[in-house]
Design a protein around this motif. Structure first.
Motif, mmCIF file in Angstrom:
data_model
loop_
_atom_site.group_PDB
_atom_site.id
_atom_site.type_symbol
_atom_site.label_atom_id
_atom_site.label_comp_id
_atom_site.label_asym_id
_atom_site.label_seq_id
_atom_site.Cartn_x
_atom_site.Cartn_y
_atom_site.Cartn_z
ATOM 1 N N ALA A 253 -34.721 56.311 -64.991
ATOM 2 C CA ALA A 253 -35.409 55.159 -64.412
ATOM 3 C C ALA A 253 -35.229 55.223 -62.906
ATOM 4 O O ALA A 253 -34.110 55.407 -62.413
ATOM 5 N N CYS A 255 -34.669 53.870 -59.379
ATOM 6 C CA CYS A 255 -34.030 52.648 -58.873
ATOM 7 C C CYS A 255 -33.173 52.990 -57.659
ATOM 8 O O CYS A 255 -32.426 53.970 -57.663
ATOM 9 N N THR A 281 -35.947 47.461 -64.966
ATOM 10 C CA THR A 281 -35.183 48.573 -64.397
ATOM 11 C C THR A 281 -33.679 48.306 -64.483
ATOM 12 O O THR A 281 -32.909 49.169 -64.911
#
Length: 488
Positions: A253, A255, A281
């Protein structure tokens, strides 16, 4: 006649589309077949031009209008073509002769009769760009310093003034210097997806226990400029990551590092309520850290938007992380109604070991990722509307924290009104009297093996009361705020 570059032609088409639809620049760029059809170098320039113009258009228009007799009568096609050339002249450092020539040709493609006008305006801008950036037209020294700082970042003056008031001139200067530069890309790894690590290693080398350089606005005391966060991989080439299998299936993910640190701080065994989960997220990161460290969690991810809640659930399912997370659609300001079904199944009003409020905010710590923010944001948003909503969410969430449990509040803002100001208002309220501030660095997860570097890094960015704040800067990650409160 100069040949117009395909990157500038595509950039103009997208800017005109954005003006008509009100869409977000990054979404339009990602969806554009014209961008994907360009050579990599041209695609990079087209993206830089679109994002830069969107982020600085107020300053670009001020400069363009200074050399127009009737700026209000200029049509969108000519204005956006001039914005592209002006951005290149003022902020991108393109050689003036090339920028003017390309700008004139860009205008010519939309209005042949305006080519001479464009040539005049762009030549004047090229001659006076340094004077504009230095705010030579402003007399009073302190005001000139502030206006120059705003112009150098392509930002509204009032917003830079708020940043200076909140964090001081030096920190604001660091943030402004980074405003028009590409942001670093980092990801969080899914511990259940071993293949993702192998696939990602093709892009960045070995990502296991990755050492992260430049991970904050200040050097890390124990290891120079290096800090480590379990599960984080940084320095990812963004162009190579888009559309890859690990991203599609939830193996990673995307981030920001500082956001990953905050999500980790809110991770602990037991029951957890996340208010403002968005697309999930931080939900992903908390679930991943729980698996990584063998925590048993029972988590609720609450989000007002049905669409975002659905996207959150689908990503967790693809990633294999959905087992301990229940996605709920509802209003964080009315948790009794939003959690009614949860309470009914629990046989009473459910209190949580941890409640994490990821509050809606101005996004002033992430403006280089979201170029629309500076010129859409209004003073009343940061002075009144957003702090009032943030306080309401925090007060509502406080009622769901068990005695001894933690209440974590986070924003991606650098402004005091949304951060320390909200916490002070909460602690002075009836709801806040049952809570005490505790250092973010003392969050239980940071006592686990592997978080030693992170704990030290968080301490460097805490104030005297233990609240965590980072500021964007060149070579650093985004501006995020976090406060941790414990119910007595």
């Amino acid at each position: 006649m100069t040949e117009l570059s395909p990157a500038r032609r595509v950039a103009l088409d997208i800017l005109l589309e954005l003006e008509e639809t009100g869409a977000y620049a990054r979404d339009a760029l990602d969806a554009s077949p014209d961008v994907h059809a360009l050579e990599r170098r041209d695609a990079g320039l087209a993206m830089r031009l679109v994002l830069g113009v969107v982020a600085s258009y107020g300053c670009l228009d001020d400069l363009i209008d200074a050399y127009c007799d009737k700026p209000g009568r200029m049509n969108a096609r000519i204005r956006n073509a001039l914005r592209i050339a002006t951005f290149e002249l003022v902020y991108l450092g393109t050689e003036p002769r090339a920028a003017v020539s390309q700008g004139v040709e860009l205008v010519r493609t939309r209005a042949k009769s305006a080519a001479g006008f464009a040539n005049f305006v762009l030549r004047r801008i090229a001659e006076n760009r340094a004077y504009y950036l230095e705010a030579g037209d402003v007399g009073e020294p302190e005001e000139r310093r502030l206006v120059a700082l705003a112009r150098q970042g392509g930002l509204p003056i009032w917003l830079v003034e708020e940043m200076v008031r909140s964090r001081g001139f030096t920190a604001a200067q660091d943030a402004v210097a980074a405003e028009l530069e590409p942001a670093g890309v980092s990801v969080h790894m899914n511990p259940l997806d071993e293949a993702a690590e192998e696939e990602l290693s093709v892009l960045v080398g070995n990502v296991r226990d990755v050492e992260v350089e430049g991970a904050g606005a200040a050097p890390h005391a124990s290891s120079g400029s290096i800090v480590q966060l379990p599960g984080a991989a940084l320095g990812i080439p963004a162009a190579r990551l888009v559309g890859t299998d690990p991203l599609r299936r939830g193996g990673v993910a995307v981030c920001d590092l500082n956001a990953q640190i905050i999500a980790s701080a809110a991770t602990m065994p037991g029951s957890c309520l996340e208010v403002g989960a968005g697309r999930g997220t931080k939900t992903f990161i908390m679930a991943a850290q729980a698996v990584r460290f063998g925590m048993t969690r029972d988590a609720i991810a609450l989000e007002l938007s049905k669409k975002k809640s659905r996207l959150n659930r689908r990503r967790l399912e693809r990633a294999g992380l959905a087992g301990s997370v229940h996605c709920v659609t509802g209003d964080g300001c009315d948790l009794d109604r939003s959690l009614a079904c949860i309470d009914e199944r629990a046989g009473g009003r459910w209190l949580f070991e941890c409640v994490f409020v990821d509050a809606p905010c101005s996004g002033t710590g992430t403006m280089r990722r979201h170029p629309e923010i500076p010129w859409r944001l209004l003073p009343e948003d940061v002075d009144e509307t957003l702090p009032a909503l943030q306080l309401a969410l925090l007060s509502s969430a406080a009622e769901r924290v068990k005695p001894g449990g933690q209440l974590v509040f986070a924003t991606c803002s650098v402004l005091r009104q949304e951060n320390e100001g909200v916490i002070e208002s909460f602690l002075g309220s009836e709801a806040g009297r049952a809570f005490e501030l505790a250092p973010v660095s003392s969050a239980p997860v940071f006592a686990l093996p592997g978080f030693e570097d992170v704990m030290a890094y968080v301490r460097e960015h805490e104030d005297a009361r233990g609240m965590f704040q980072t500021i964007p800067a060149l070579g650093a990650y985004d501006g995020h705020f976090c406060a941790r409160l414990v119910r007595t």
